[in-house]
Structure formats: C-alpha cells, structure tokens
Design a protein around this motif. Structure first.
Motif, PDB file in Angstrom:
ATOM      1  N   SER A   1       0.698  -1.207  -0.143  1.00 47.35           N
ATOM      2  CA  SER A   1       0.252  -0.167   0.370  1.00 47.35           C
ATOM      3  C   SER A   1       0.999   1.053   0.366  1.00 47.35           C
ATOM      4  N   ILE A   2       0.157   2.026  -0.311  1.00 45.69           N
ATOM      5  CA  ILE A   2       1.215   3.495  -0.147  1.00 45.69           C
ATOM      6  C   ILE A   2       0.852   3.873   1.408  1.00 45.69           C
TER       7      ILE A   2
ATOM      8  N   THR B   1      -7.555   9.996  -1.583  1.00 46.79           N
ATOM      9  CA  THR B   1      -6.533  11.019  -2.311  1.00 46.79           C
ATOM     10  C   THR B   1      -5.653  11.048  -1.616  1.00 46.79           C
ATOM     11  N   VAL B   2      -4.521  10.974  -3.102  1.00 43.78           N
ATOM     12  CA  VAL B   2      -2.563  10.636  -2.720  1.00 43.78           C
ATOM     13  C   VAL B   2      -2.157  12.054  -3.299  1.00 43.78           C
ATOM     14  N   TRP B   3      -0.948  12.588  -2.683  1.00 46.26           N
ATOM     15  CA  TRP B   3      -0.311  13.474  -3.573  1.00 46.26           C
ATOM     16  C   TRP B   3       1.130  12.341  -3.686  1.00 46.26           C
ATOM     17  N   ALA B   4       2.229  13.098  -4.058  1.00 45.58           N
ATOM     18  CA  ALA B   4       3.726  12.720  -4.450  1.00 45.58           C
ATOM     19  C   ALA B   4       4.430  13.797  -4.116  1.00 45.58           C
TER      20      ALA B   4
ATOM     21  N   LYS C   1       7.116  -0.472 -12.484  1.00 47.60           N
ATOM     22  CA  LYS C   1       6.596  -1.991 -12.853  1.00 47.60           C
ATOM     23  C   LYS C   1       6.569  -2.685 -11.223  1.00 47.60           C
ATOM     24  N   ASP C   2       7.928  -2.720 -11.004  1.00 47.41           N
ATOM     25  CA  ASP C   2       7.035  -3.775  -9.722  1.00 47.41           C
ATOM     26  C   ASP C   2       6.219  -3.211  -8.887  1.00 47.41           C
ATOM     27  N   ALA C   3       5.845  -2.089  -7.841  1.00 45.04           N
ATOM     28  CA  ALA C   3       4.932  -1.369  -7.308  1.00 45.04           C
ATOM     29  C   ALA C   3       3.673  -1.941  -8.142  1.00 45.04           C
ATOM     30  N   LEU C   4       3.255  -1.480  -9.627  1.00 46.39           N
ATOM     31  CA  LEU C   4       2.149  -2.263  -9.714  1.00 46.39           C
ATOM     32  C   LEU C   4       1.411  -3.723  -9.251  1.00 46.39           C
ATOM     33  N   GLU C   5       2.852  -4.596  -9.760  1.00 48.90           N
ATOM     34  CA  GLU C   5       2.273  -5.653  -9.314  1.00 48.90           C
ATOM     35  C   GLU C   5       1.908  -5.868  -7.744  1.00 48.90           C
ATOM     36  N   ARG C   6       3.109  -5.069  -7.119  1.00 43.06           N
ATOM     37  CA  ARG C   6       2.697  -5.023  -5.369  1.00 43.06           C
ATOM     38  C   ARG C   6       1.462  -4.455  -5.114  1.00 43.06           C
ATOM     39  N   LEU C   7       1.499  -3.358  -5.428  1.00 46.07           N
ATOM     40  CA  LEU C   7      -0.232  -2.392  -5.264  1.00 46.07           C
ATOM     41  C   LEU C   7      -0.825  -3.284  -5.339  1.00 46.07           C
ATOM     42  N   VAL C   8      -2.285  -2.613  -4.085  1.00 48.57           N
ATOM     43  CA  VAL C   8      -3.715  -3.418  -4.180  1.00 48.57           C
ATOM     44  C   VAL C   8      -3.832  -2.183  -5.599  1.00 48.57           C
TER      45      VAL C   8
ATOM     46  N   GLY D   1      -6.360  -1.056  -6.269  1.00 48.38           N
ATOM     47  CA  GLY D   1      -7.088   0.069  -5.813  1.00 48.38           C
ATOM     48  C   GLY D   1      -6.481   1.517  -6.149  1.00 48.38           C
ATOM     49  N   GLN D   2      -4.754   1.071  -5.818  1.00 49.62           N
ATOM     50  CA  GLN D   2      -4.163   2.147  -5.660  1.00 49.62           C
ATOM     51  C   GLN D   2      -2.560   2.088  -6.622  1.00 49.62           C
ATOM     52  N   ARG D   3      -3.067   1.530  -7.912  1.00 47.83           N
ATOM     53  CA  ARG D   3      -2.186   1.629  -8.622  1.00 47.83           C
ATOM     54  C   ARG D   3      -2.450   2.842  -9.982  1.00 47.83           C
ATOM     55  N   ALA D   4      -3.496   3.510 -10.570  1.00 51.05           N
ATOM     56  CA  ALA D   4      -3.475   4.288 -10.545  1.00 51.05           C
ATOM     57  C   ALA D   4      -3.194   5.702 -10.710  1.00 51.05           C
ATOM     58  N   PHE D   5      -2.307   5.678  -8.761  1.00 51.34           N
ATOM     59  CA  PHE D   5      -1.599   7.300  -8.288  1.00 51.34           C
ATOM     60  C   PHE D   5       0.034   6.598  -9.592  1.00 51.34           C
ATOM     61  N   VAL D   6       0.757   5.395  -9.189  1.00 53.40           N
ATOM     62  CA  VAL D   6       1.851   5.275  -9.949  1.00 53.40           C
ATOM     63  C   VAL D   6       1.710   5.672 -11.303  1.00 53.40           C
ATOM     64  N   GLU D   7       0.743   5.540 -11.931  1.00 50.90           N
ATOM     65  CA  GLU D   7       0.676   5.136 -13.063  1.00 50.90           C
ATOM     66  C   GLU D   7       0.578   7.064 -13.487  1.00 50.90           C
ATOM     67  N   ARG D   8      -0.048   8.330 -12.762  1.00 49.14           N
ATOM     68  CA  ARG D   8      -0.090   9.146 -12.517  1.00 49.14           C
ATOM     69  C   ARG D   8       1.035   9.528 -12.640  1.00 49.14           C
TER      70      ARG D   8
END
Length: 168
Positions: free
Chosen positions: A46-47, A94-97, A138-145, A147-154
């Motif tokens: 998770s984030i 809601t997420v901030w980077a 790439k690893d984060a997209l496999e590991r994250l739940v 519903g949170q993968r969109a934040f990595v893409e953004r």
C-alpha cells in the motif's frame, strides 16, 4: 444512511540514475501488516495512507498518516496532487506525490490491535505496514492493491511531463 470512507496518503518517489544515463523512477510503498497479509506479496502492498473524518483536511490527514505508518515525518518537498481513486470496497483515496529520499530501514511502523486467531479472545498487536521498499513502477504495479495502482500511473505521467524519462 452510509457515509463514504475517505483516506489520504503520500507516495514518495525518487529519480535515480539509470544505466543509460537517464533517470529511473522509484516509489516507496509498504507491505500491509497482520496475519491476513503475512504470506502474500502480489496486491498486498500500500501507499502510506489512512482514513480521515469530515473535520480534517485531506492533506493534513495524509501527513498525519504517513507519520503514523512510518514513524517518520513526510520529507520536505513539493506536494504533487495525484487525485482520487475509488478502491473496491468503495473507499475514496486521495494521494499526493513528493519527490524525496527516505531510508526505509529507519521506519518504525505504527500498530493496530485485533483478535487473533479469530474467535480466540486473544488480542494481538501487529504493525500497520510491516516493511517498506523502494520499487520500480513495474514492481509497484504488481505489489500494490488494485485500487492504488492508478496513482503510480499518474505519477509517471507527471514525471514524463517534467521531461525526466521514467523507467518503462
């Protein structure tokens, strides 16, 4: 009448030198603690984030939850809004980077208490997030739940706009 639950969080990222002389993006995520997640890797990270109520601003909640889950303050840096996403259970996140470096080994995770084993009457304490790691997108997209993968893409879209070539 049901109220939609809301969470807010901070996704740390860093740009590290790539083999080709460009920059690769890495994000800091945490593995969810407790017995349900103990032997899982895929879709079990998770984030750093947490719930907040109607009287708290999302950014303040994100800062507070980061501190609670890692035991460390959010490093200084520009907060880039990554928007909202609805998780499968209906919660809106809601997420901030923030571009910053943090040593995952310095984290002292917050804990929660639950009955374990279920029905035993025994209360046990578990870390909210039991380990942290810098990951490629790439690893984060496999590991994250999911519903949170969109934040990595953004985040990757944001970094591309800034002209830094992210890792594919």
């Amino acid at each position: 009448m049901s109220t939609v639950k809301r969470s807010a969080g901070v996704l740390l990222y860093r740009v590290v030198p790539g083999e080709d002389g460009g920059g690769d993006v890495e994000v800091l995520i945490g593995h969810m603690g407790g017995p349900f997640w103990a032997h899982r890797e895929a879709a079990s990270w998770s984030i750093p984030k947490g719930e907040y109520g109607p009287d708290e601003e999302p950014a303040a909640a994100a800062r507070r939850e980061f501190g609670e889950e890692l035991g460390l303050p959010v490093p200084d840096g520009l907060w880039v809004p990554l928007g909202e996403a609805r998780q499968s259970g209906g919660k809106i996140v809601t997420v901030w980077a923030v571009e910053a470096w943090l040593d995952p080994g310095a984290a002292v995770p917050g804990t929660f208490t639950m009955e374990w084993p279920t029905g035993s009457g025994v209360l046990c304490e578990f870390p909210e997030l039991d380990r942290f790691a810098w990951c490629t997108p790439k690893d984060a997209l496999e590991r994250l739940v999911a519903g949170q993968r969109a934040f990595v893409e953004r985040l990757l879209a944001h970094v591309r706009e800034d002209g830094t070539p992210p890792e594919a």
